[in-house]
Design a protein around this motif. Structure first.
Motif, mmCIF file in Angstrom:
data_model
loop_
_atom_site.group_PDB
_atom_site.id
_atom_site.type_symbol
_atom_site.label_atom_id
_atom_site.label_comp_id
_atom_site.label_asym_id
_atom_site.label_seq_id
_atom_site.Cartn_x
_atom_site.Cartn_y
_atom_site.Cartn_z
ATOM 1 N N UNK A 185 0.843 -1.212 0.000
ATOM 2 C CA UNK A 185 0.000 0.000 0.000
ATOM 3 C C UNK A 185 0.870 1.251 0.000
ATOM 4 N N UNK A 186 0.382 2.304 -0.663
ATOM 5 C CA UNK A 186 1.133 3.565 -0.713
ATOM 6 C C UNK A 186 1.206 4.179 0.670
ATOM 7 N N UNK A 187 2.352 4.778 0.970
ATOM 8 C CA UNK A 187 2.558 5.389 2.277
ATOM 9 C C UNK A 187 2.587 6.902 2.141
ATOM 10 N N UNK A 188 2.325 7.549 3.252
ATOM 11 C CA UNK A 188 2.355 9.002 3.302
ATOM 12 C C UNK A 188 3.764 9.490 2.961
ATOM 13 N N UNK A 189 3.883 10.633 2.285
ATOM 14 C CA UNK A 189 5.177 11.168 1.858
ATOM 15 C C UNK A 189 5.980 11.772 3.011
ATOM 16 N N UNK A 190 5.401 11.875 4.209
ATOM 17 C CA UNK A 190 6.108 12.460 5.347
ATOM 18 C C UNK A 190 7.242 11.579 5.824
ATOM 19 N N UNK A 191 7.824 11.933 6.943
ATOM 20 C CA UNK A 191 8.941 11.177 7.493
ATOM 21 C C UNK A 191 8.504 9.751 7.810
ATOM 22 N N UNK A 192 9.311 8.806 7.436
ATOM 23 C CA UNK A 192 9.035 7.390 7.651
ATOM 24 C C UNK A 192 10.149 6.803 8.501
ATOM 25 N N UNK A 193 9.835 5.775 9.282
ATOM 26 C CA UNK A 193 10.886 5.127 10.067
ATOM 27 C C UNK A 193 11.989 4.618 9.144
ATOM 28 N N UNK A 194 13.199 4.926 9.493
ATOM 29 C CA UNK A 194 14.341 4.474 8.704
ATOM 30 C C UNK A 194 14.668 5.355 7.515
ATOM 31 N N UNK A 195 13.803 6.318 7.187
ATOM 32 C CA UNK A 195 14.077 7.208 6.058
ATOM 33 C C UNK A 195 15.070 8.280 6.491
ATOM 34 N N UNK A 196 16.060 8.524 5.664
ATOM 35 C CA UNK A 196 17.077 9.532 5.960
ATOM 36 C C UNK A 196 16.545 10.916 5.590
ATOM 37 N N UNK A 197 16.480 11.802 6.564
ATOM 38 C CA UNK A 197 16.039 13.182 6.329
ATOM 39 C C UNK A 197 17.187 14.096 6.725
ATOM 40 N N UNK A 198 17.747 14.787 5.730
ATOM 41 C CA UNK A 198 18.863 15.689 6.002
ATOM 42 C C UNK A 198 18.377 16.948 6.688
ATOM 43 N N UNK A 199 19.056 17.385 7.752
ATOM 44 C CA UNK A 199 18.691 18.656 8.385
ATOM 45 C C UNK A 199 19.156 19.829 7.520
ATOM 46 N N UNK A 200 18.566 20.990 7.769
ATOM 47 C CA UNK A 200 18.973 22.187 7.040
ATOM 48 C C UNK A 200 20.371 22.612 7.471
ATOM 49 N N UNK A 201 21.075 23.272 6.585
ATOM 50 C CA UNK A 201 22.413 23.793 6.886
ATOM 51 C C UNK A 201 22.249 25.190 7.483
ATOM 52 N N UNK A 202 22.880 25.452 8.612
ATOM 53 C CA UNK A 202 22.721 26.736 9.308
ATOM 54 C C UNK A 202 23.316 27.896 8.523
ATOM 55 N N UNK A 203 24.178 27.632 7.568
ATOM 56 C CA UNK A 203 24.812 28.710 6.811
ATOM 57 C C UNK A 203 24.031 29.084 5.556
#
Length: 162
Positions: A12-30
């Motif tokens: 089944x299709x999953x929501x596009x939001x954060x998923x367990x185990x999915x790598x989400x890069x944080x924003x760069x402060x610069x």
């Protein structure tokens, strides 16, 4: 009796939001820029003090014994300090002088977080009704070879995130 699913059925299709185990890069402060009334007024090297605080009020109900509850109290916003390389442009200085004369010019300021490419806007904080309260010059040093970085401190009435 329940029907058995075909072994070839796609999951089944999953929501596009954060998923367990999915790598989400944080924003760069610069990777950020500032807009003042929708215009990029300079190249800022640092933005600090972006914060909101809700004070907790202590409240003791009658008949509740020693229980002390907490209720939301006044909201306060941090003072935002902008650091920027000193240039010939008089815009920020003129804006500050209006506050010195006792008639601050309130402007809307947006802090934009940019993607890794340094161009694409990913997140924005809008500081509403901001005006400058402090200006500080970089120390002048005849033996140093640093860029002159001035700072301007702003106060604001409310913040929103978009």
């Amino acid at each position: 009796m329940a029907e058995a699913k075909a072994p070839d059925a796609p999951p089944p299709e999953q929501d596009a939001g954060a998923q367990p185990g999915a790598l989400v890069d944080p924003f760069r402060a610069y990777n950020f820029k500032l807009l003042i009334d929708g215009v990029n007024e300079g190249h800022f090297t640092q933005c600090t003090g972006l914060q909101v605080k809700v004070s907790a009020l202590h409240f003791r109900e009658g008949g509740a014994g020693p229980v002390v509850r907490r209720l939301p109290g006044p909201v306060s916003y941090g003072d935002v300090t902008l650091r920027y390389g000193l240039t010939q442009s008089p815009e920020l200085w003129t804006w500050f002088l209006a506050s010195v004369s006792g008639v601050p010019q309130r402007k809307n300021v947006s802090v934009l977080m940019l993607d890794i490419d340094g161009v694409t806007e990913r997140l924005r904080w809008n500081l509403n009704e901001a005006w400058p309260t402090e200006w500080k010059a970089h120390p002048l040093d005849a033996l140093g070879q640093q860029i002159a970085i001035d700072s301007l401190t702003l106060v604001f009435e409310s913040i929103s995130r978009g």
